[in-house]
Design a protein around this motif. Structure first.
Motif, mmCIF file in Angstrom:
data_model
loop_
_atom_site.group_PDB
_atom_site.id
_atom_site.type_symbol
_atom_site.label_atom_id
_atom_site.label_comp_id
_atom_site.label_asym_id
_atom_site.label_seq_id
_atom_site.Cartn_x
_atom_site.Cartn_y
_atom_site.Cartn_z
ATOM 1 N N VAL A 336 0.855 -1.183 0.000
ATOM 2 C CA VAL A 336 0.000 0.000 0.000
ATOM 3 C C VAL A 336 0.892 1.235 0.000
ATOM 4 O O VAL A 336 1.801 1.357 0.830
ATOM 5 C CB VAL A 336 -0.935 0.012 1.228
ATOM 6 N N TYR A 337 0.660 2.168 -0.922
ATOM 7 C CA TYR A 337 1.522 3.345 -1.037
ATOM 8 C C TYR A 337 0.729 4.481 -1.666
ATOM 9 O O TYR A 337 -0.500 4.409 -1.766
ATOM 10 C CB TYR A 337 2.783 3.007 -1.843
ATOM 11 N N ALA A 338 1.413 5.562 -2.054
ATOM 12 C CA ALA A 338 0.778 6.751 -2.638
ATOM 13 C C ALA A 338 -0.297 7.307 -1.701
ATOM 14 O O ALA A 338 -1.466 7.445 -2.077
ATOM 15 C CB ALA A 338 0.202 6.446 -4.021
ATOM 16 N N ASP A 339 0.123 7.623 -0.487
ATOM 17 C CA ASP A 339 -0.788 8.149 0.538
ATOM 18 C C ASP A 339 -1.932 7.182 0.835
ATOM 19 O O ASP A 339 -3.042 7.604 1.176
ATOM 20 C CB ASP A 339 -1.362 9.505 0.119
ATOM 21 N N GLY A 340 -1.653 5.888 0.709
ATOM 22 C CA GLY A 340 -2.667 4.882 0.999
ATOM 23 C C GLY A 340 -3.704 4.699 -0.083
ATOM 24 O O GLY A 340 -4.661 3.941 0.101
ATOM 25 N N LEU A 341 -3.495 5.343 -1.246
ATOM 26 C CA LEU A 341 -4.489 5.297 -2.316
ATOM 27 C C LEU A 341 -4.243 4.175 -3.317
ATOM 28 O O LEU A 341 -5.136 3.851 -4.113
ATOM 29 C CB LEU A 341 -4.518 6.636 -3.075
ATOM 30 N N ALA A 342 -3.057 3.577 -3.318
ATOM 31 C CA ALA A 342 -2.709 2.547 -4.304
ATOM 32 C C ALA A 342 -2.335 1.248 -3.601
ATOM 33 O O ALA A 342 -1.641 1.255 -2.575
ATOM 34 C CB ALA A 342 -1.558 3.013 -5.182
ATOM 35 N N ILE A 343 -2.790 0.141 -4.167
ATOM 36 C CA ILE A 343 -2.478 -1.198 -3.672
ATOM 37 C C ILE A 343 -1.810 -1.969 -4.805
ATOM 38 O O ILE A 343 -2.432 -2.203 -5.854
ATOM 39 C CB ILE A 343 -3.732 -1.947 -3.201
ATOM 40 N N ALA A 344 -0.544 -2.341 -4.621
ATOM 41 C CA ALA A 344 0.194 -3.099 -5.629
ATOM 42 C C ALA A 344 0.047 -4.592 -5.343
ATOM 43 O O ALA A 344 0.205 -5.027 -4.202
ATOM 44 C CB ALA A 344 1.661 -2.697 -5.624
ATOM 45 N N MET A 345 -0.213 -5.373 -6.397
ATOM 46 C CA MET A 345 -0.516 -6.798 -6.237
ATOM 47 C C MET A 345 0.467 -7.729 -6.950
ATOM 48 O O MET A 345 0.307 -8.938 -6.887
ATOM 49 C CB MET A 345 -1.926 -7.076 -6.745
ATOM 50 N N ASP A 346 1.476 -7.194 -7.634
ATOM 51 C CA ASP A 346 2.451 -8.068 -8.287
ATOM 52 C C ASP A 346 3.546 -8.415 -7.286
ATOM 53 O O ASP A 346 4.458 -7.624 -7.039
ATOM 54 C CB ASP A 346 3.043 -7.388 -9.520
ATOM 55 N N GLY A 347 3.443 -9.603 -6.691
ATOM 56 C CA GLY A 347 4.418 -10.035 -5.699
ATOM 57 C C GLY A 347 5.739 -10.484 -6.280
ATOM 58 O O GLY A 347 6.656 -10.814 -5.534
ATOM 59 N N GLY A 348 5.874 -10.506 -7.610
ATOM 60 C CA GLY A 348 7.140 -10.878 -8.234
ATOM 61 C C GLY A 348 7.374 -12.375 -8.292
ATOM 62 O O GLY A 348 8.455 -12.854 -7.948
ATOM 63 N N VAL A 349 6.368 -13.139 -8.755
ATOM 64 C CA VAL A 349 6.522 -14.587 -8.812
ATOM 65 C C VAL A 349 7.655 -14.989 -9.750
ATOM 66 O O VAL A 349 8.271 -16.037 -9.581
ATOM 67 C CB VAL A 349 5.203 -15.264 -9.236
ATOM 68 N N THR A 350 7.978 -14.157 -10.749
ATOM 69 C CA THR A 350 9.058 -14.485 -11.674
ATOM 70 C C THR A 350 10.433 -14.197 -11.103
ATOM 71 O O THR A 350 11.442 -14.497 -11.731
ATOM 72 C CB THR A 350 8.902 -13.703 -12.995
#
Length: 364
Positions: A336-350
Motif C-alpha cells: 500500500v503506497y501513494a498516501d494509501g491510495l494505491a495497492i500493488a498486487m504483483d508479488g514478483g513470482v518471476t
C-alpha cells in the motif's frame, strides 16, 4: 541490437518491457531482457548458463530483471489438506478477491487459490458466490501461460454457475501475445526506430510452448478483456500508469476504445496500445498520489488496485543479478503506497517472490 525504448516520464522509473528493432526479429527464443536499472552490457543477449534442471520442451528462461526462475526456486505456498471454506455473507454478493500477475506459473496459482479456499483439491471452484478478479499478465516468462488461461476460463464458468464470478483484466502481456500472433514480424514504428511484435514478445519472455498451444478461443477471450473496472469502491487496473486517460473519460469508454482498437487489427494502433499499457511507476514517486487521484476522480473509486510493477521494484529493491547479497524484503502481501491510495498486487513470482491472492478490502 535493441533500440532504446525504456522511456522515462516525469517522476517515473524506466520501463522494464523492451521493444526490438527489425534487426532483432531473428533473435532466438533465449534472448533476455536487460535489468531495468542497468545499462545493457555487451553480453546482454547471451544465452543463460547451462542448467542441470529440465524444463518443458520449448520453455525458454529469461534474465533476472523480471526473470523466469527455475521452478524449484519458486516460493511454494503451503496448502492445508482441507483449506477453510470462504465465509459467505447471508445475503448479497460474496467476498471480493484479486490476483496479481501470474506469468505462466500455473502450479503457484493453483496453490494460492487453494490456500484461500477458492478452489478445491481437484482444482474446481468451491467458493460459492465469491468474486474473483485477475489483474492481467497470464503468460510469458513462466512455463504454462496457456494452462493459466485455460484455468481462468474454466473457473469463470464454474463460478458463474455457483452464483459468484471469476473475471479478468487486460494486461500488457496479453496485448503482446495477441500482437505476436496476429502481426508476427510486421514492422511497426516504435518511436525509437522500427520494431516487431515477434521480437518484442521473445525479448519479454515469450514461450514457444504457449504460442504452439494458442488457439482461436484463447485469442478471442483475450481480445474481449476489459482494461479497467470499479468494484466495491476499488478501481482495478493492470498497469500503474495514467495512460488509461488517453482512451476515454469513463470506464465504459476506455473498455470500448480498447476493444475497438483490437477489432480494427491495425498493427501500429495495437503497438501504441501495448506501449501505453507497458508504462509504469506513475504512482511511486513524488506526485504519485496526485496521479492516482487523477484516475479515481475520472473513473470512480476510493483506491486503485494494480499489478504490472513487482513490489520489490516499487520499494527500490532490485537485488543482484547472481542472487548473492540479495537484500530484498520478502513479499508476503500487497504493498500500500501513494498516501494509501494505491495497492500493488504483483508479488514478483518471476523473481522468487510470491503470487498474491488477496481479499479486499484491506484493513490498512
Amino acid at each position: 541490437m535493441v533500440e532504446g525504448s525504456m522511456t522515462q516520464g516525469a517522476g517515473q522509473g524506466p520501463e522494464v518491457e523492451r521493444t526490438a528493432t527489425v534487426r532483432d526479429f531473428r533473435v532466438p527464443a533465449y534472448v533476455h531482457e536487460t535489468a531495468p536499472y542497468a545499462t545493457p552490457g555487451p553480453h546482454a543477449a547471451e544465452a543463460a548458463p547451462p542448467s542441470e534442471e529440465t524444463y518443458p520442451e520449448g520453455y525458454t528462461p529469461t534474465q533476472r530483471d523480471l526473470p523466469v526462475i527455475r521452478r524449484g526456486d519458486t516460493v511454494q505456498v503451503a496448502v492445508d489438506p482441507e483449506p477453510a471454506p470462504v465465509q459467505q455473507p447471508t445475503t448479497g454478493q460474496g467476498p471480493l478477491f484479486v490476483v496479481g500477475d501470474v506469468h505462466g506459473y500455473l502450479d503457484q496459482l493453483v496453490a494460492a487459490l487453494q490456500e484461500k479456499g477458492l478452489i478445491d483439491d481437484a482444482g474446481q471452484w468451491c467458493a460459492g458466490t465469491s468474486r474473483l478478479w485477475f489483474l492481467g499478465d497470464f503468460t510469458d516468462r513462466g512455463p504454462d501461460g496457456i494452462g493459466v488461461i485455460d484455468l481462468v476460463m474454466r473457473l469463470s464458468a464454474e463460478a458463474a454457475a455457483a452464483g459468484g464470478y471469476c473475471k479478468a483484466l487486460m494486461g500488457n502481456h496479453e496485448l503482446l501475445l495477441l500482437g505476436a500472433k496476429r502481426f508476427g514480424d510486421t514492422p511497426v514504428n516504435s518511436g525509437a526506430g522500427t520494431a516487431t511484435f515477434q521480437a518484442a514478445w521473445l525479448l519479454n519472455g515469450g514461450q514457444k510452448t504457449d504460442m504452439d498451444r494458442l488457439q482461436d478461443h484463447h485469442l478471442q477471450w483475450m481480445a474481449r478483456l476489459d482494461a479497467l473496472e470499479q468494484v466495491d469502491d476499488h478501481l482495478l487496473v493492470h498497469s500503474d500508469t495514467t495512460t488509461y486517460l488517453d482512451y476515454g473519460r469513463s470506464i465504459e469508454e476506455v473498455n470500448d476504445t480498447v476493444r475497438e482498437t483490437l477489432t480494427r487489427n491495425d498493427a501500429e494502433e495495437v503497438w501504441d496500445l501495448f506501449r501505453k499499457f507497458t508504462k509504469r511507476f506513475s504512482f511511486r514517486d513524488e506526485g504519485g498520489a496526485d496521479a492516482v487521484r487523477s484516475l479515481l476522480d475520472t473513473y470512480g473509486g476510493t483506491r486503485i488496485v494494480h499489478g504490472h510493477s513487482p513490489i520489490p521494484y516499487l520499494l527500490g529493491e532490485v537485488g543482484s543479478e547472481d542472487g548473492e547479497d540479495d537484500t530484498r524484503t520478502a513479499v508476503e502481501g500487497p504493498h500500500v503506497y501513494a498516501d494509501g491510495l494505491a495497492i500493488a498486487m504483483d508479488g514478483g513470482v518471476t523473481m522468487a517472490g510470491k503470487l498474491l491472492v488477496q481479499q479486499l478490502p484491506l484493513d490498512a
